[in-house]
Design a protein around this motif. Structure first.
Motif, PDB file in Angstrom:
ATOM      1  N   LEU A  10      11.585  -9.541  -9.487  1.00  0.00           N
ATOM      2  CA  LEU A  10      11.808 -10.551  -8.558  1.00  0.00           C
ATOM      3  C   LEU A  10      12.437 -10.084  -7.353  1.00  0.00           C
ATOM      4  O   LEU A  10      11.904 -10.258  -6.345  1.00  0.00           O
ATOM      5  CB  LEU A  10      12.446 -11.774  -9.201  1.00  0.00           C
ATOM      6  CG  LEU A  10      12.735 -12.827  -8.275  1.00  0.00           C
ATOM      7  CD1 LEU A  10      11.386 -13.773  -7.977  1.00  0.00           C
ATOM      8  CD2 LEU A  10      13.795 -13.961  -8.807  1.00  0.00           C
ATOM      9  N   ARG A  11      13.195  -9.052  -7.760  1.00  0.00           N
ATOM     10  CA  ARG A  11      14.006  -8.318  -6.611  1.00  0.00           C
ATOM     11  C   ARG A  11      13.207  -7.528  -5.874  1.00  0.00           C
ATOM     12  O   ARG A  11      13.318  -7.724  -4.637  1.00  0.00           O
ATOM     13  CB  ARG A  11      15.176  -7.721  -7.188  1.00  0.00           C
ATOM     14  CG  ARG A  11      16.309  -7.142  -6.113  1.00  0.00           C
ATOM     15  CD  ARG A  11      17.471  -6.522  -6.787  1.00  0.00           C
ATOM     16  NE  ARG A  11      16.979  -5.079  -7.237  1.00  0.00           N
ATOM     17  CZ  ARG A  11      17.966  -4.342  -8.012  1.00  0.00           C
ATOM     18  NH1 ARG A  11      19.222  -4.794  -7.794  1.00  0.00           N
ATOM     19  NH2 ARG A  11      17.706  -3.290  -8.518  1.00  0.00           N
ATOM     20  N   GLN A  12      12.267  -7.063  -6.575  1.00  0.00           N
ATOM     21  CA  GLN A  12      11.184  -6.028  -5.727  1.00  0.00           C
ATOM     22  C   GLN A  12      10.449  -7.043  -4.734  1.00  0.00           C
ATOM     23  O   GLN A  12      10.093  -6.768  -3.439  1.00  0.00           O
ATOM     24  CB  GLN A  12      10.276  -5.481  -6.505  1.00  0.00           C
ATOM     25  CG  GLN A  12      11.063  -4.206  -7.272  1.00  0.00           C
ATOM     26  CD  GLN A  12      10.300  -3.057  -7.933  1.00  0.00           C
ATOM     27  OE1 GLN A  12       8.864  -3.194  -7.712  1.00  0.00           O
ATOM     28  NE2 GLN A  12      11.035  -2.474  -8.577  1.00  0.00           N
ATOM     29  N   GLY A  70       0.954  -1.253   0.079  1.00  0.00           N
ATOM     30  CA  GLY A  70       0.121  -0.088  -0.023  1.00  0.00           C
ATOM     31  C   GLY A  70       0.927   1.370   0.096  1.00  0.00           C
ATOM     32  O   GLY A  70       0.421   2.131  -0.741  1.00  0.00           O
ATOM     33  N   LEU A  71       1.824   1.221   1.074  1.00  0.00           N
ATOM     34  CA  LEU A  71       2.698   2.343   0.847  1.00  0.00           C
ATOM     35  C   LEU A  71       3.616   2.622  -0.309  1.00  0.00           C
ATOM     36  O   LEU A  71       3.782   3.640  -0.940  1.00  0.00           O
ATOM     37  CB  LEU A  71       3.897   2.311   1.987  1.00  0.00           C
ATOM     38  CG  LEU A  71       3.226   2.391   3.564  1.00  0.00           C
ATOM     39  CD1 LEU A  71       4.152   2.020   4.358  1.00  0.00           C
ATOM     40  CD2 LEU A  71       2.646   3.739   3.764  1.00  0.00           C
ATOM     41  N   GLY A  72       3.998   1.622  -0.920  1.00  0.00           N
ATOM     42  CA  GLY A  72       4.716   1.347  -2.160  1.00  0.00           C
ATOM     43  C   GLY A  72       3.888   2.062  -3.295  1.00  0.00           C
ATOM     44  O   GLY A  72       4.372   2.721  -3.869  1.00  0.00           O
ATOM     45  N   LEU A  73       2.901   1.562  -3.451  1.00  0.00           N
ATOM     46  CA  LEU A  73       1.860   2.267  -4.302  1.00  0.00           C
ATOM     47  C   LEU A  73       1.658   3.841  -4.175  1.00  0.00           C
ATOM     48  O   LEU A  73       1.688   4.364  -5.368  1.00  0.00           O
ATOM     49  CB  LEU A  73       0.370   1.411  -4.497  1.00  0.00           C
ATOM     50  CG  LEU A  73       0.387  -0.047  -4.811  1.00  0.00           C
ATOM     51  CD1 LEU A  73      -0.979  -0.446  -4.892  1.00  0.00           C
ATOM     52  CD2 LEU A  73       0.770  -0.173  -6.343  1.00  0.00           C
ATOM     53  N   GLN A  87      -5.568  -1.278 -14.063  1.00  0.00           N
ATOM     54  CA  GLN A  87      -5.422   0.170 -14.622  1.00  0.00           C
ATOM     55  C   GLN A  87      -3.736   0.544 -14.176  1.00  0.00           C
ATOM     56  O   GLN A  87      -2.892   0.950 -14.912  1.00  0.00           O
ATOM     57  CB  GLN A  87      -6.330   1.141 -14.199  1.00  0.00           C
ATOM     58  CG  GLN A  87      -6.118   2.418 -14.714  1.00  0.00           C
ATOM     59  CD  GLN A  87      -5.130   3.516 -14.243  1.00  0.00           C
ATOM     60  OE1 GLN A  87      -4.621   3.272 -12.891  1.00  0.00           O
ATOM     61  NE2 GLN A  87      -4.527   4.382 -14.861  1.00  0.00           N
ATOM     62  N   LEU A  88      -3.500   0.153 -13.002  1.00  0.00           N
ATOM     63  CA  LEU A  88      -2.107   0.406 -12.359  1.00  0.00           C
ATOM     64  C   LEU A  88      -0.885  -0.429 -13.190  1.00  0.00           C
ATOM     65  O   LEU A  88      -0.042   0.045 -13.461  1.00  0.00           O
ATOM     66  CB  LEU A  88      -2.188  -0.061 -10.802  1.00  0.00           C
ATOM     67  CG  LEU A  88      -2.736   0.940  -9.993  1.00  0.00           C
ATOM     68  CD1 LEU A  88      -2.498   0.705  -8.526  1.00  0.00           C
ATOM     69  CD2 LEU A  88      -2.348   2.436 -10.224  1.00  0.00           C
ATOM     70  N   LEU A  89      -1.309  -1.710 -13.478  1.00  0.00           N
ATOM     71  CA  LEU A  89      -0.486  -2.712 -14.202  1.00  0.00           C
ATOM     72  C   LEU A  89      -0.245  -2.170 -15.657  1.00  0.00           C
ATOM     73  O   LEU A  89       0.983  -2.322 -16.086  1.00  0.00           O
ATOM     74  CB  LEU A  89      -1.014  -4.065 -14.149  1.00  0.00           C
ATOM     75  CG  LEU A  89      -1.122  -4.802 -12.872  1.00  0.00           C
ATOM     76  CD1 LEU A  89      -1.817  -6.090 -12.870  1.00  0.00           C
ATOM     77  CD2 LEU A  89       0.396  -4.969 -12.229  1.00  0.00           C
ATOM     78  N   GLY A 121       6.597  -4.098  -8.159  1.00  0.00           N
ATOM     79  CA  GLY A 121       6.538  -5.305  -7.384  1.00  0.00           C
ATOM     80  C   GLY A 121       5.374  -5.201  -6.298  1.00  0.00           C
ATOM     81  O   GLY A 121       4.659  -6.305  -6.368  1.00  0.00           O
ATOM     82  N   ALA A 122       5.120  -3.962  -5.978  1.00  0.00           N
ATOM     83  CA  ALA A 122       3.872  -3.664  -5.164  1.00  0.00           C
ATOM     84  C   ALA A 122       2.480  -3.954  -5.964  1.00  0.00           C
ATOM     85  O   ALA A 122       1.641  -4.508  -5.382  1.00  0.00           O
ATOM     86  CB  ALA A 122       3.906  -2.374  -4.484  1.00  0.00           C
ATOM     87  N   ALA A 123       2.637  -3.485  -7.213  1.00  0.00           N
ATOM     88  CA  ALA A 123       1.445  -3.525  -8.028  1.00  0.00           C
ATOM     89  C   ALA A 123       0.971  -5.014  -8.385  1.00  0.00           C
ATOM     90  O   ALA A 123      -0.128  -5.672  -8.130  1.00  0.00           O
ATOM     91  CB  ALA A 123       1.491  -2.807  -9.330  1.00  0.00           C
ATOM     92  N   VAL A 124       2.266  -5.502  -8.537  1.00  0.00           N
ATOM     93  CA  VAL A 124       1.815  -7.148  -9.059  1.00  0.00           C
ATOM     94  C   VAL A 124       1.501  -8.117  -7.698  1.00  0.00           C
ATOM     95  O   VAL A 124       0.669  -8.915  -7.907  1.00  0.00           O
ATOM     96  CB  VAL A 124       3.187  -7.740  -9.791  1.00  0.00           C
ATOM     97  CG1 VAL A 124       3.058  -9.133  -9.964  1.00  0.00           C
ATOM     98  CG2 VAL A 124       3.460  -7.081 -10.902  1.00  0.00           C
ATOM     99  N   LEU A 125       2.156  -7.633  -6.857  1.00  0.00           N
ATOM    100  CA  LEU A 125       1.906  -8.442  -5.444  1.00  0.00           C
ATOM    101  C   LEU A 125       0.443  -8.067  -5.031  1.00  0.00           C
ATOM    102  O   LEU A 125      -0.210  -9.257  -4.440  1.00  0.00           O
ATOM    103  CB  LEU A 125       2.800  -7.921  -4.295  1.00  0.00           C
ATOM    104  CG  LEU A 125       3.916  -8.963  -4.205  1.00  0.00           C
ATOM    105  CD1 LEU A 125       4.887  -8.317  -3.117  1.00  0.00           C
ATOM    106  CD2 LEU A 125       3.704 -10.422  -3.999  1.00  0.00           C
ATOM    107  N   THR A 126      -0.102  -6.733  -4.881  1.00  0.00           N
ATOM    108  CA  THR A 126      -1.539  -6.692  -4.696  1.00  0.00           C
ATOM    109  C   THR A 126      -2.449  -7.303  -5.294  1.00  0.00           C
ATOM    110  O   THR A 126      -3.362  -7.656  -5.289  1.00  0.00           O
ATOM    111  CB  THR A 126      -1.760  -5.115  -4.800  1.00  0.00           C
ATOM    112  OG1 THR A 126      -1.060  -4.428  -5.808  1.00  0.00           O
ATOM    113  CG2 THR A 126      -1.017  -4.401  -3.454  1.00  0.00           C
ATOM    114  N   THR A 127      -2.189  -7.261  -6.875  1.00  0.00           N
ATOM    115  CA  THR A 127      -2.861  -8.090  -7.758  1.00  0.00           C
ATOM    116  C   THR A 127      -2.923  -9.471  -7.256  1.00  0.00           C
ATOM    117  O   THR A 127      -4.072 -10.092  -7.378  1.00  0.00           O
ATOM    118  CB  THR A 127      -2.473  -7.903  -9.151  1.00  0.00           C
ATOM    119  OG1 THR A 127      -2.154  -6.251  -9.395  1.00  0.00           O
ATOM    120  CG2 THR A 127      -3.407  -8.366 -10.065  1.00  0.00           C
ATOM    121  N   THR A 128      -1.715 -10.253  -7.288  1.00  0.00           N
ATOM    122  CA  THR A 128      -1.788 -11.402  -6.908  1.00  0.00           C
ATOM    123  C   THR A 128      -2.594 -12.057  -5.651  1.00  0.00           C
ATOM    124  O   THR A 128      -3.276 -12.637  -5.515  1.00  0.00           O
ATOM    125  CB  THR A 128      -0.321 -11.819  -6.711  1.00  0.00           C
ATOM    126  OG1 THR A 128       0.434 -11.429  -7.823  1.00  0.00           O
ATOM    127  CG2 THR A 128      -0.164 -13.416  -6.578  1.00  0.00           C
TER     128      THR A 128
END
Lengths: 148, 172
Positions: free
Chosen positions: B3-5, A66-69, A134-136, A77-84
């Protein structure tokens, strides 16, 4: 369409909306890990030995994402992880629904009673997934603290 | 780079989460003890159970006790669920709709004036439901001394094909 998706203001608003959502979602879970562990347990999807460690770490992943976004740090990484995470939560909800488990999803607070229905939560997840899409795909990188 | 992120985010989260859990007053064991979904091989104990809570009983014990006339089952769900189907002979004390004020006279009246050391078995919907636990704790505070919680509840009772009592026919 492409221009709309790449719009800096739209992307910033979506970053804020999704970021605040994940920070808010993490808040109660960090304060009450036992309650969140129980929420996970309700789903009957994780082996018992992994429930508590997941309840301890997952809210922090949500908070950092959340902070990363919002601040544009570790953004991709934050966008992909939140989506996952949202996809996994959605699958877990559908699975609970299919098995007739009437749960309070534990998304924004720890489960106590079924005030928040599975269908409400599913609808929310779908809206969240649209925002995350949209973010991705957006190429906007304005107002970010880091380039990566 | 992606991956690093991932690795950075998950490592920072792991350090923060584990670190906070080591010092927090709300810390939990890193490896919890959980049963899988009702299998009838022992009592279901919720992770929120605390020392001093009424004992938790299995479906076998609940069934055995049900055939014993010296016990009363208490359904802690709301009245709508109660009339749609419950364990035969149960009384309904909906935890979420308890009246304001002194509860002891209210509960005594629902229980027909049975003594405080009578054996009461409390249940609600099943594993996702905390109402039985909360009602058990409340009744303990009110001085009831012989309580048990059947945490498998209505769902486990139905799963095991035991008799049910339906006061109204309900959809679903």
């Amino acid at each position: 369409m492409r221009r709309l998706v790449d719009n800096d203001y739209l992307t910033m608003v979506v970053r804020l909306a999704v970021g605040v959502t994940f920070i808010y979602a993490s808040y109660y879970k960090i304060l009450d890990p036992a309650g969140f562990a129980k929420s996970i347990w309700y789903y009957h999807l994780l082996p018992g030995g992994l429930i508590n460690i997941t309840a301890v770490i997952l809210p922090w992943v949500e908070l950092i994402c959340g902070l990363g976004l919002i601040f544009g740090v570790l953004y991709r990484g934050a966008a992909v992880l939140t989506t996952t995470m949202t996809v996994i939560f959605t699958v877990a909800l559908v699975s609970a629904l299919a098995r007739g488990i009437d749960i309070d999803c534990g998304c924004f607070k720890v489960a106590r009673s079924s005030s928040e229905t599975v269908l409400d939560s599913l609808l929310f997840d779908i809206v969240l997934l649209i925002l995350l899409w949209q973010l991705l795909v957006s190429r906007s990188r304005r107002w970010m603290l880091s380039r990566w | 780079m992606l991956l690093r992120q991932f690795v950075i985010i998950i490592l920072v989260a792991a350090v923060a989460g584990v670190g906070l859990n080591l010092v927090s007053p709300n810390r939990i064991d890193f490896i919890g003890k959980y049963r899988s979904l009702s299998s009838g091989d022992g009592p279901i104990v919720p992770p929120t159970a605390e020392p001093g809570d009424p004992p938790f009983i299995s479906i076998e014990v609940a069934e055995l006790e049900h055939s014993n006339y010296q016990v009363v089952f208490i359904d802690a769900r709301d009245a709508g669920e109660f009339v749609c189907g419950t364990i035969p002979g149960s009384v309904n004390i909906p935890f979420e709709y308890l009246p304001e004020g002194d509860l002891r006279p209210y509960i005594d009246s629902v229980l027909g004036g049975l003594p405080g050391d009578y054996h009461f078995i409390i249940f609600c919907s099943g594993e996702e439901c905390d109402l039985s636990l909360h009602l058990g704790r409340t009744m303990q505070e009110l001085g009831y001394t012989n309580l048990s919680i059947f945490f498998g509840g209505w769902r486990e009772w139905v799963q095991f094909g035991l008799d049910v009592e339906r006061r109204e026919s309900c959809d679903g």
